[in-house]
Motif scaffolding. Structure first.
Motif, PDB file in Angstrom:
ATOM      1  N   LEU A 117       0.846  -1.070   0.173  1.00  0.00           N
ATOM      2  CA  LEU A 117       0.063  -0.086   0.050  1.00  0.00           C
ATOM      3  C   LEU A 117       0.827   1.155   0.143  1.00  0.00           C
ATOM      4  O   LEU A 117       1.839   1.451   0.534  1.00  0.00           O
ATOM      5  CB  LEU A 117      -1.003  -0.045   1.038  1.00  0.00           C
ATOM      6  CG  LEU A 117      -1.819  -1.395   1.446  1.00  0.00           C
ATOM      7  CD1 LEU A 117      -2.563  -1.202   2.760  1.00  0.00           C
ATOM      8  CD2 LEU A 117      -2.507  -1.697   0.402  1.00  0.00           C
ATOM      9  N   ARG A 118       0.478   2.204  -0.724  1.00  0.00           N
ATOM     10  CA  ARG A 118       1.074   3.684  -0.743  1.00  0.00           C
ATOM     11  C   ARG A 118       0.254   4.415   0.209  1.00  0.00           C
ATOM     12  O   ARG A 118      -0.977   4.504   0.004  1.00  0.00           O
ATOM     13  CB  ARG A 118       1.141   4.129  -1.966  1.00  0.00           C
ATOM     14  CG  ARG A 118       1.910   3.587  -2.995  1.00  0.00           C
ATOM     15  CD  ARG A 118       2.126   4.082  -4.344  1.00  0.00           C
ATOM     16  NE  ARG A 118       3.311   3.382  -5.048  1.00  0.00           N
ATOM     17  CZ  ARG A 118       4.663   3.591  -5.056  1.00  0.00           C
ATOM     18  NH1 ARG A 118       5.220   4.489  -4.191  1.00  0.00           N
ATOM     19  NH2 ARG A 118       5.365   2.908  -5.797  1.00  0.00           N
ATOM     20  N   VAL A 119       0.918   5.185   1.216  1.00  0.00           N
ATOM     21  CA  VAL A 119       0.182   5.964   2.043  1.00  0.00           C
ATOM     22  C   VAL A 119       0.786   7.346   2.066  1.00  0.00           C
ATOM     23  O   VAL A 119       2.043   7.456   1.983  1.00  0.00           O
ATOM     24  CB  VAL A 119       0.213   5.375   3.567  1.00  0.00           C
ATOM     25  CG1 VAL A 119      -0.331   6.232   4.454  1.00  0.00           C
ATOM     26  CG2 VAL A 119      -0.493   4.041   3.635  1.00  0.00           C
ATOM     27  N   VAL A 120      -0.049   8.309   2.172  1.00  0.00           N
ATOM     28  CA  VAL A 120       0.447   9.637   2.209  1.00  0.00           C
ATOM     29  C   VAL A 120      -0.173  10.504   3.459  1.00  0.00           C
ATOM     30  O   VAL A 120      -1.282  10.190   3.709  1.00  0.00           O
ATOM     31  CB  VAL A 120       0.312  10.727   1.009  1.00  0.00           C
ATOM     32  CG1 VAL A 120       0.262  12.116   1.221  1.00  0.00           C
ATOM     33  CG2 VAL A 120       1.157  10.104  -0.340  1.00  0.00           C
ATOM     34  N   SER A 121       0.446  11.015   4.227  1.00  0.00           N
ATOM     35  CA  SER A 121      -0.003  11.913   5.570  1.00  0.00           C
ATOM     36  C   SER A 121       0.691  13.127   5.297  1.00  0.00           C
ATOM     37  O   SER A 121       1.743  13.389   4.984  1.00  0.00           O
ATOM     38  CB  SER A 121       0.534  11.381   6.515  1.00  0.00           C
ATOM     39  OG  SER A 121       0.223  12.157   7.888  1.00  0.00           O
ATOM     40  N   HIS A 144      -0.143   9.093  -6.275  1.00  0.00           N
ATOM     41  CA  HIS A 144      -0.613   7.709  -6.490  1.00  0.00           C
ATOM     42  C   HIS A 144      -0.977   6.713  -5.381  1.00  0.00           C
ATOM     43  O   HIS A 144      -0.457   5.538  -5.333  1.00  0.00           O
ATOM     44  CB  HIS A 144       0.128   6.879  -7.376  1.00  0.00           C
ATOM     45  CG  HIS A 144       0.554   7.800  -8.640  1.00  0.00           C
ATOM     46  ND1 HIS A 144      -0.651   8.000  -9.639  1.00  0.00           N
ATOM     47  CD2 HIS A 144       1.628   8.434  -9.167  1.00  0.00           C
ATOM     48  CE1 HIS A 144      -0.135   8.784 -10.687  1.00  0.00           C
ATOM     49  NE2 HIS A 144       1.151   8.896 -10.534  1.00  0.00           N
ATOM     50  N   ALA A 145      -1.396   7.421  -4.237  1.00  0.00           N
ATOM     51  CA  ALA A 145      -1.467   6.824  -2.701  1.00  0.00           C
ATOM     52  C   ALA A 145      -2.712   5.955  -2.776  1.00  0.00           C
ATOM     53  O   ALA A 145      -3.958   6.343  -3.449  1.00  0.00           O
ATOM     54  CB  ALA A 145      -1.261   7.698  -1.820  1.00  0.00           C
ATOM     55  N   ASP A 146      -2.855   4.953  -2.011  1.00  0.00           N
ATOM     56  CA  ASP A 146      -4.014   4.088  -1.798  1.00  0.00           C
ATOM     57  C   ASP A 146      -4.701   4.832  -0.781  1.00  0.00           C
ATOM     58  O   ASP A 146      -6.077   4.516  -0.696  1.00  0.00           O
ATOM     59  CB  ASP A 146      -3.544   2.853  -1.448  1.00  0.00           C
ATOM     60  CG  ASP A 146      -2.801   2.087  -2.561  1.00  0.00           C
ATOM     61  OD1 ASP A 146      -3.620   1.809  -3.776  1.00  0.00           O
ATOM     62  OD2 ASP A 146      -1.823   1.606  -2.164  1.00  0.00           O
ATOM     63  N   VAL A 147      -3.930   5.418   0.362  1.00  0.00           N
ATOM     64  CA  VAL A 147      -4.778   6.046   1.498  1.00  0.00           C
ATOM     65  C   VAL A 147      -3.985   7.347   1.601  1.00  0.00           C
ATOM     66  O   VAL A 147      -2.722   7.574   1.475  1.00  0.00           O
ATOM     67  CB  VAL A 147      -4.389   5.214   2.674  1.00  0.00           C
ATOM     68  CG1 VAL A 147      -4.930   6.039   3.858  1.00  0.00           C
ATOM     69  CG2 VAL A 147      -5.351   3.855   2.508  1.00  0.00           C
ATOM     70  N   TYR A 148      -4.977   8.370   1.880  1.00  0.00           N
ATOM     71  CA  TYR A 148      -4.299   9.745   2.281  1.00  0.00           C
ATOM     72  C   TYR A 148      -4.868  10.168   3.492  1.00  0.00           C
ATOM     73  O   TYR A 148      -6.014  10.214   3.781  1.00  0.00           O
ATOM     74  CB  TYR A 148      -4.853  10.824   1.167  1.00  0.00           C
ATOM     75  CG  TYR A 148      -4.285  10.836  -0.081  1.00  0.00           C
ATOM     76  CD1 TYR A 148      -3.305  11.384  -0.751  1.00  0.00           C
ATOM     77  CD2 TYR A 148      -4.843   9.835  -1.142  1.00  0.00           C
ATOM     78  CE1 TYR A 148      -2.635  11.132  -1.889  1.00  0.00           C
ATOM     79  CE2 TYR A 148      -4.596   9.505  -2.496  1.00  0.00           C
ATOM     80  CZ  TYR A 148      -3.293  10.318  -2.757  1.00  0.00           C
ATOM     81  OH  TYR A 148      -2.835  10.249  -4.114  1.00  0.00           O
ATOM     82  N   SER A 189      -9.675   6.736   1.279  1.00  0.00           N
ATOM     83  CA  SER A 189      -9.141   5.289   0.892  1.00  0.00           C
ATOM     84  C   SER A 189      -9.702   4.536  -0.233  1.00  0.00           C
ATOM     85  O   SER A 189     -10.989   4.902  -0.540  1.00  0.00           O
ATOM     86  CB  SER A 189      -9.443   4.636   2.296  1.00  0.00           C
ATOM     87  OG  SER A 189      -9.290   3.082   2.004  1.00  0.00           O
ATOM     88  N   ARG A 190      -8.920   3.895  -0.844  1.00  0.00           N
ATOM     89  CA  ARG A 190      -9.421   3.161  -1.956  1.00  0.00           C
ATOM     90  C   ARG A 190     -10.233   1.671  -1.546  1.00  0.00           C
ATOM     91  O   ARG A 190     -10.695   1.061  -2.193  1.00  0.00           O
ATOM     92  CB  ARG A 190      -8.278   2.520  -3.061  1.00  0.00           C
ATOM     93  CG  ARG A 190      -7.709   3.664  -3.816  1.00  0.00           C
ATOM     94  CD  ARG A 190      -6.853   3.136  -5.057  1.00  0.00           C
ATOM     95  NE  ARG A 190      -5.937   2.152  -4.849  1.00  0.00           N
ATOM     96  CZ  ARG A 190      -5.897   0.811  -4.727  1.00  0.00           C
ATOM     97  NH1 ARG A 190      -7.221   0.300  -5.131  1.00  0.00           N
ATOM     98  NH2 ARG A 190      -5.065  -0.059  -4.185  1.00  0.00           N
ATOM     99  N   PHE A 191      -9.859   1.626  -0.192  1.00  0.00           N
ATOM    100  CA  PHE A 191     -10.526   0.459   0.453  1.00  0.00           C
ATOM    101  C   PHE A 191     -11.635   0.549   1.135  1.00  0.00           C
ATOM    102  O   PHE A 191     -11.989   1.800   1.856  1.00  0.00           O
ATOM    103  CB  PHE A 191      -9.360  -0.445   1.414  1.00  0.00           C
ATOM    104  CG  PHE A 191      -8.038  -0.675   0.518  1.00  0.00           C
ATOM    105  CD1 PHE A 191      -8.033  -1.936  -0.115  1.00  0.00           C
ATOM    106  CD2 PHE A 191      -7.093   0.100   0.660  1.00  0.00           C
ATOM    107  CE1 PHE A 191      -6.891  -2.269  -0.743  1.00  0.00           C
ATOM    108  CE2 PHE A 191      -5.861  -0.174  -0.065  1.00  0.00           C
ATOM    109  CZ  PHE A 191      -5.939  -1.353  -0.876  1.00  0.00           C
ATOM    110  N   PRO A 192     -12.593  -0.313   1.398  1.00  0.00           N
ATOM    111  CA  PRO A 192     -13.657  -0.184   2.241  1.00  0.00           C
ATOM    112  C   PRO A 192     -13.468   0.458   3.681  1.00  0.00           C
ATOM    113  O   PRO A 192     -12.625  -0.238   4.471  1.00  0.00           O
ATOM    114  CB  PRO A 192     -14.496  -1.470   2.217  1.00  0.00           C
ATOM    115  CG  PRO A 192     -13.916  -2.140   0.987  1.00  0.00           C
ATOM    116  CD  PRO A 192     -12.601  -1.547   0.865  1.00  0.00           C
TER     117      PRO A 192
END
Length: 366
Positions: A117-121, A144-148, A189-192
């Motif tokens: 997973l790519r994560v950006v904070s 191109h993060a999956d989660v921000y 989030s790209r995920f539920p």
């Protein structure tokens, strides 16, 4: 003739002797004062609200300071040995507060597995209030993060936080992403998102609470994501700052505000610690902590969780200020039961005074 010359030289030698003694006392005083500062820091940081001000010292000073004093010890003359001893003691007591990242030398990060997973904070510094929205969203999408995990989803006018509503634009720019909002915090989030329980002081917020109440109390936004067969708990964090730069430390109000902010910070840290302690999911805690490695408030995070700095290639990771020589790391990421394969602090391209955190992580079957 030689006796006459010696007699005439004596008055000049005396001022030089006084200068050497004065210099020696000065070096000794500074060295002793620094040792006292380090001892007080070890005793008071995270325990006494007034120490929030000395806590603003860049952590690297705990290493550089005693080394400079040790180098200056020969200037102290007869006191040089005492100065050297005091400098070495302060180095022994303070070196571990310097925030140096040995993983940058011993080997940082590891190859990421498929599906990582790519994560950006990122603390956005008042969203795109003073920036081009196109530039702002272009920067986010380029990661191109999956989660921000984003902080300061607000505007700031007339020394007052103001609510913004950019949800329509967020949905347009990030189609398919789930969005969670609490006060000034936004998680994409790209995920539920299967759960978002309140954390710490935010538990006092009822349904439909005013935005200003959510801004004040909601400094930790937890979202639980379904990723494959695992659930990953994300904590989007923005711990309140110690003080505002426009406040006058010569007024009683300054210290009243400092105490109040210390209480607010501790309430958020305590709430986060309690929730993390009760959470058995793999987890990631990231955001703007307005705290350095050397501050006592951060101790439990480093002891209980794993810092993403272990995957950084920088010997001295620093996230603030982004626009100049960065001496402080205020933005952090910690994990438990999740592996960090890469960690970088990203240039915000002039849109924030905080560098963004970029990570690659894996958990369970990812």
């Amino acid at each position: 003739m030689s006796n006459v010359l010696e007699t005439r030289a004596a008055p000049a030698a005396e001022p030089r002797g006084r200068a050497r003694r004065w210099r020696g006392r000065l070096v000794f005083t500074v060295t002793a004062a620094w040792l006292l500062f380090v001892v007080l820091h070890r005793l008071l940081s995270g325990r006494f609200w007034l120490w929030l001000l000395p806590d603003l010292v860049p952590p690297i000073v705990y290493l550089a300071g005693p080394l400079l004093l040790l180098a200056a010890a020969p200037l102290a003359g007869r006191l040089r040995r005492w100065c050297a001893v005091l400098a070495v003691v302060s180095l022994a007591l303070g070196a571990d507060q310097s925030a140096l990242n040995p993983a940058a030398v011993t080997g940082a990060g590891s190859p990421a597995p498929p599906g990582a997973l790519r994560v950006v904070s990122w603390n956005t510094e008042y969203w795109h209030q003073d920036d081009d929205p196109g530039h702002f969203y272009g920067f986010l999408k380029a990661q191109h993060a999956d989660v921000y995990l984003l902080q300061e989803y607000l505007s700031w006018t007339d020394d007052t936080p103001r609510q913004v509503d950019d949800l329509a634009r967020l949905r347009q720019e990030f189609p398919g992403y789930r969005i969670a909002v609490e006060g000034e915090l936004v998680t994409l989030s790209r995920f539920p998102i299967v759960a978002s329980p309140p954390v710490g002081p935010a538990r006092a917020l009822g349904p439909g609470a005013p935005w200003l109440s959510a801004f004040t109390l909601g400094k930790v936004l937890r979202t639980d994501l379904r990723i494959g067969t695992s659930v990953l708990s994300l904590y989007n964090v923005h711990i309140p700052t110690q003080y505002m730069l426009n406040e006058n430390p010569l007024t009683p109000a300054f210290y009243t505000f400092l105490q109040d902010r210390n209480a607010a910070r501790k309430a958020q840290f305590d709430g986060l610690e309690a929730d993390v302690g009760a959470n058995r999911n793999p987890l990631l805690v990231a955001g703007d902590f307005n705290s350095t490695y050397a501050m006592g408030d951060m101790g439990w995070l480093f002891h209980r969780l794993s810092s993403a700095n272990r995957a950084a290639h920088s010997l001295y990771p620093a996230s603030w200020p982004a626009g100049g020589p960065a001496l402080w790391q205020l933005d952090w990421t910690f994990t438990s039961s999740a592996r960090v394969h890469g960690y970088r602090l990203l240039d915000p391209e002039g849109m924030s005074d905080h560098r963004a955190q970029g990570l690659v992580i894996s958990i369970g079957d990812t």
